[in-house]
Design an enzyme around this catalytic site. Structure first.
Site, PDB file in Angstrom:
ATOM      1  N   TYR A  16       0.812  -1.206   0.000  1.00  0.00           N
ATOM      2  CA  TYR A  16       0.000   0.000   0.000  1.00  0.00           C
ATOM      3  C   TYR A  16       0.850   1.261   0.000  1.00  0.00           C
ATOM      4  O   TYR A  16       0.440   2.278  -0.555  1.00  0.00           O
ATOM      5  CB  TYR A  16      -0.946  -0.006   1.198  1.00  0.00           C
ATOM      6  CG  TYR A  16      -2.131  -0.918   0.991  1.00  0.00           C
ATOM      7  CD1 TYR A  16      -2.853  -0.869  -0.202  1.00  0.00           C
ATOM      8  CD2 TYR A  16      -2.532  -1.825   1.961  1.00  0.00           C
ATOM      9  CE1 TYR A  16      -3.930  -1.699  -0.417  1.00  0.00           C
ATOM     10  CE2 TYR A  16      -3.611  -2.666   1.749  1.00  0.00           C
ATOM     11  CZ  TYR A  16      -4.314  -2.590   0.560  1.00  0.00           C
ATOM     12  OH  TYR A  16      -5.385  -3.415   0.343  1.00  0.00           O
ATOM     13  N   ALA A  74      11.195   1.901  12.549  1.00  0.00           N
ATOM     14  CA  ALA A  74      10.211   2.661  13.320  1.00  0.00           C
ATOM     15  C   ALA A  74      10.045   2.156  14.747  1.00  0.00           C
ATOM     16  O   ALA A  74       9.323   2.753  15.536  1.00  0.00           O
ATOM     17  CB  ALA A  74       8.865   2.629  12.596  1.00  0.00           C
ATOM     18  N   TYR A 155      -6.969  -2.205  10.135  1.00  0.00           N
ATOM     19  CA  TYR A 155      -7.629  -3.409   9.619  1.00  0.00           C
ATOM     20  C   TYR A 155      -8.825  -3.744  10.490  1.00  0.00           C
ATOM     21  O   TYR A 155      -8.810  -3.493  11.699  1.00  0.00           O
ATOM     22  CB  TYR A 155      -6.606  -4.566   9.594  1.00  0.00           C
ATOM     23  CG  TYR A 155      -7.118  -5.843   8.975  1.00  0.00           C
ATOM     24  CD1 TYR A 155      -7.798  -5.840   7.758  1.00  0.00           C
ATOM     25  CD2 TYR A 155      -6.918  -7.078   9.605  1.00  0.00           C
ATOM     26  CE1 TYR A 155      -8.261  -7.005   7.200  1.00  0.00           C
ATOM     27  CE2 TYR A 155      -7.375  -8.257   9.047  1.00  0.00           C
ATOM     28  CZ  TYR A 155      -8.053  -8.214   7.833  1.00  0.00           C
ATOM     29  OH  TYR A 155      -8.515  -9.379   7.291  1.00  0.00           O
ATOM     30  N   TYR A 165      -5.499 -13.618  12.242  1.00  0.00           N
ATOM     31  CA  TYR A 165      -4.780 -12.337  12.357  1.00  0.00           C
ATOM     32  C   TYR A 165      -4.353 -12.186  13.805  1.00  0.00           C
ATOM     33  O   TYR A 165      -5.018 -11.532  14.600  1.00  0.00           O
ATOM     34  CB  TYR A 165      -5.697 -11.204  11.910  1.00  0.00           C
ATOM     35  CG  TYR A 165      -5.009  -9.881  11.634  1.00  0.00           C
ATOM     36  CD1 TYR A 165      -4.299  -9.673  10.453  1.00  0.00           C
ATOM     37  CD2 TYR A 165      -5.097  -8.829  12.538  1.00  0.00           C
ATOM     38  CE1 TYR A 165      -3.693  -8.458  10.188  1.00  0.00           C
ATOM     39  CE2 TYR A 165      -4.488  -7.602  12.274  1.00  0.00           C
ATOM     40  CZ  TYR A 165      -3.794  -7.428  11.100  1.00  0.00           C
ATOM     41  OH  TYR A 165      -3.198  -6.211  10.835  1.00  0.00           O
ATOM     42  N   ALA A 203       3.690  -8.189   3.807  1.00  0.00           N
ATOM     43  CA  ALA A 203       3.029  -8.327   5.101  1.00  0.00           C
ATOM     44  C   ALA A 203       1.811  -9.248   5.001  1.00  0.00           C
ATOM     45  O   ALA A 203       1.578 -10.088   5.876  1.00  0.00           O
ATOM     46  CB  ALA A 203       2.624  -6.952   5.627  1.00  0.00           C
TER      47      ALA A 203
HETATM   48  P1  NAD Z   1       4.000  -4.279   3.004  1.00  0.00           P
HETATM   49  O1  NAD Z   1       4.752  -5.479   3.373  1.00  0.00           O
HETATM   50  O2  NAD Z   1       4.103  -3.792   1.611  1.00  0.00           O
HETATM   51  O3  NAD Z   1       4.370  -3.049   3.939  1.00  0.00           O
HETATM   52  C1  NAD Z   1       4.834  -3.159   5.235  1.00  0.00           C
HETATM   53  C2  NAD Z   1       6.181  -2.474   5.274  1.00  0.00           C
HETATM   54  O4  NAD Z   1       6.596  -2.283   6.629  1.00  0.00           O
HETATM   55  C3  NAD Z   1       7.291  -3.254   4.591  1.00  0.00           C
HETATM   56  O5  NAD Z   1       7.856  -2.449   3.586  1.00  0.00           O
HETATM   57  C4  NAD Z   1       8.305  -3.492   5.709  1.00  0.00           C
HETATM   58  O6  NAD Z   1       9.619  -3.443   5.239  1.00  0.00           O
HETATM   59  C5  NAD Z   1       7.992  -2.343   6.639  1.00  0.00           C
HETATM   60  N1  NAD Z   1       8.428  -2.505   8.026  1.00  0.00           N
HETATM   61  C6  NAD Z   1       8.253  -3.561   8.850  1.00  0.00           C
HETATM   62  N2  NAD Z   1       8.784  -3.315  10.061  1.00  0.00           N
HETATM   63  C7  NAD Z   1       9.305  -2.064  10.011  1.00  0.00           C
HETATM   64  C8  NAD Z   1       9.992  -1.242  10.938  1.00  0.00           C
HETATM   65  N3  NAD Z   1      10.264  -1.663  12.183  1.00  0.00           N
HETATM   66  N4  NAD Z   1      10.385  -0.010  10.548  1.00  0.00           N
HETATM   67  C9  NAD Z   1      10.127   0.431   9.303  1.00  0.00           C
HETATM   68  N5  NAD Z   1       9.474  -0.298   8.379  1.00  0.00           N
HETATM   69  C10 NAD Z   1       9.078  -1.531   8.725  1.00  0.00           C
HETATM   70  O7  NAD Z   1       2.480  -4.602   3.389  1.00  0.00           O
HETATM   71  P2  NAD Z   1       1.118  -3.779   3.279  1.00  0.00           P
HETATM   72  O8  NAD Z   1       0.049  -4.819   3.368  1.00  0.00           O
HETATM   73  O9  NAD Z   1       1.120  -2.835   2.160  1.00  0.00           O
HETATM   74  O10 NAD Z   1       1.119  -3.002   4.653  1.00  0.00           O
HETATM   75  C11 NAD Z   1       1.008  -1.610   4.773  1.00  0.00           C
HETATM   76  C12 NAD Z   1       0.004  -1.279   5.864  1.00  0.00           C
HETATM   77  O11 NAD Z   1      -1.296  -1.689   5.429  1.00  0.00           O
HETATM   78  C13 NAD Z   1       0.270  -2.020   7.178  1.00  0.00           C
HETATM   79  O12 NAD Z   1      -0.012  -1.148   8.256  1.00  0.00           O
HETATM   80  C14 NAD Z   1      -0.765  -3.138   7.124  1.00  0.00           C
HETATM   81  O13 NAD Z   1      -1.112  -3.617   8.402  1.00  0.00           O
HETATM   82  C15 NAD Z   1      -1.910  -2.397   6.474  1.00  0.00           C
HETATM   83  N6  NAD Z   1      -2.981  -3.258   5.966  1.00  0.00           N
HETATM   84  C16 NAD Z   1      -2.749  -4.160   4.965  1.00  0.00           C
HETATM   85  C17 NAD Z   1      -3.796  -4.965   4.514  1.00  0.00           C
HETATM   86  C18 NAD Z   1      -3.583  -5.954   3.418  1.00  0.00           C
HETATM   87  O14 NAD Z   1      -4.540  -6.669   3.068  1.00  0.00           O
HETATM   88  N7  NAD Z   1      -2.421  -6.042   2.837  1.00  0.00           N
HETATM   89  C19 NAD Z   1      -5.061  -4.848   5.082  1.00  0.00           C
HETATM   90  C20 NAD Z   1      -5.267  -3.911   6.084  1.00  0.00           C
HETATM   91  C21 NAD Z   1      -4.215  -3.124   6.528  1.00  0.00           C
END
Ligand code: NAD
Length: 265
Positions: A16, A74, A155, A165, A203
């Site tokens: 995202y 982070a 989420y 989850y 993720a």
């Molecule tokens: P993604 O894996 O693309 O993004 C997560 C990112 O977090 C990765 O790039 C990872 O390197 C980074 N990361 C992890 N630990 C870290 C840290 N300590 N410091 C800095 N960066 C760190 O996955 P995504 O699904 O795009 O996730 C983005 C957001 O969307 C998250 O908050 C996730 O919970 C949320 N989300 C995703 C979904 C889904 O279906 N994919 C649904 C609801 C919410």
């Protein structure tokens, strides 16, 4: 005048964070990203070698430019918080100034200020474990990586039971949403990611149930289509824009309406 955005949590072109960066870039924003330190090398190499060029194309045909990539972890606010094993880990030792305060200082030095801050990261090391089996460390890690910012991604597991989850991630999302209100910052909920193909985020794959959830959503949501990452990116651009100037402290669902259903069909 053009706005400057910092998007934390971009390490490839599947998640995202990337889609949000694109929507903001398409709306004219300057893009800075924060990339998790262990993923920095491969992300920068892939960018440089043009691996993401196809996904960088914006609606007007130009390519999204990322002005600067900052290494970021982070979970740590300043260097004193970093344990020895991480400091000496070779994936971390090659970079510097990647704690939250140091990144903020670097951005300030480089650019003065930013207008938009997006938190698009998640790290639940025990996400595939049920909450009751989650260790204290795993639980605290999930919460620690989810601390607030002006716009972040949550989420539905924060308010409803989503089997699978785990690891404290549902608690982390509930905390994130709750913090939204006292911070009076904009926030939205997404329930699904783009597709069952290689575009699933890192993720989401770690959670493991993503295919089932995508099918469930298409079968049950009022809008029976896949949710694309771009739709989430566009919602983020809207919330960050003057068009949303009276919206704050809110959780906005970007989920094809699935949250409105009482039962599945
Ligand atoms: P993604 O894996 O693309 O993004 C997560 C990112 O977090 C990765 O790039 C990872 O390197 C980074 N990361 C992890 N630990 C870290 C840290 N300590 N410091 C800095 N960066 C760190 O996955 P995504 O699904 O795009 O996730 C983005 C957001 O969307 C998250 O908050 C996730 O919970 C949320 N989300 C995703 C979904 C889904 O279906 N994919 C649904 C609801 C919410």
């Amino acid at each position: 005048s053009s706005k400057r955005a910092f998007i934390a949590g971009v390490a490839d072109d599947n998640g995202y964070g990337w889609a949000i960066a694109k929507s903001l870039a398409a709306a004219g924003a300057e893009i800075l990203v924060g990339t998790w330190v262990p993923a920095l090398n491969i992300f920068e190499t892939s960018l440089r070698r043009g691996k993401f060029d196809e996904s960088r194309v914006l609606p007007d045909g130009s390519l999204m430019e990322i002005t600067k990539v900052y290494p970021l972890d982070a979970v740590f606010d300043n260097p004193d918080d970093v344990p020895e094993d991480i400091k000496s880990n070779k994936r971390y030792a090659g970079s510097s100034n990647w704690t939250v305060k140091e990144v903020a200082e670097s951005v300030k030095q480089d650019f003065g200020s930013i207008d938009i801050l997006v938190h698009s990261l998640a790290n639940g090391p025990e996400v595939s474990k049920p909450l009751l089996e989650t260790s204290r460390n795993g639980y605290l890690a999930a919460l620690s990586a989810s601390r607030g910012s002006s716009l972040s991604l949550t989420y539905i597991a924060s308010e409803r039971i989503i089997p699978g989850y785990g690891g404290g991630m549902s608690s982390a999302k509930a905390a994130l949403e709750s913090d939204t209100r006292p911070h009076s910052f904009a926030r939205y909920i997404i329930h699904r990611i783009k597709s069952t193909g290689p575009l699933r985020s890192r993720a989401a794959k770690a959670i493991g149930f993503i295919d089932t959830m995508i099918e469930y959503s298409i079968a049950n949501a009022p809008l029976q289509k896949e949710l694309s990452a771009d739709e989430v990116g566009n919602a983020a651009a809207f919330l960050s824009s003057p068009l949303a100037s009276a919206i704050t402290g809110a959780v906005i669902y970007v989920d094809n309406g699935l949250n409105a259903m009482g039962v599945g069909v």
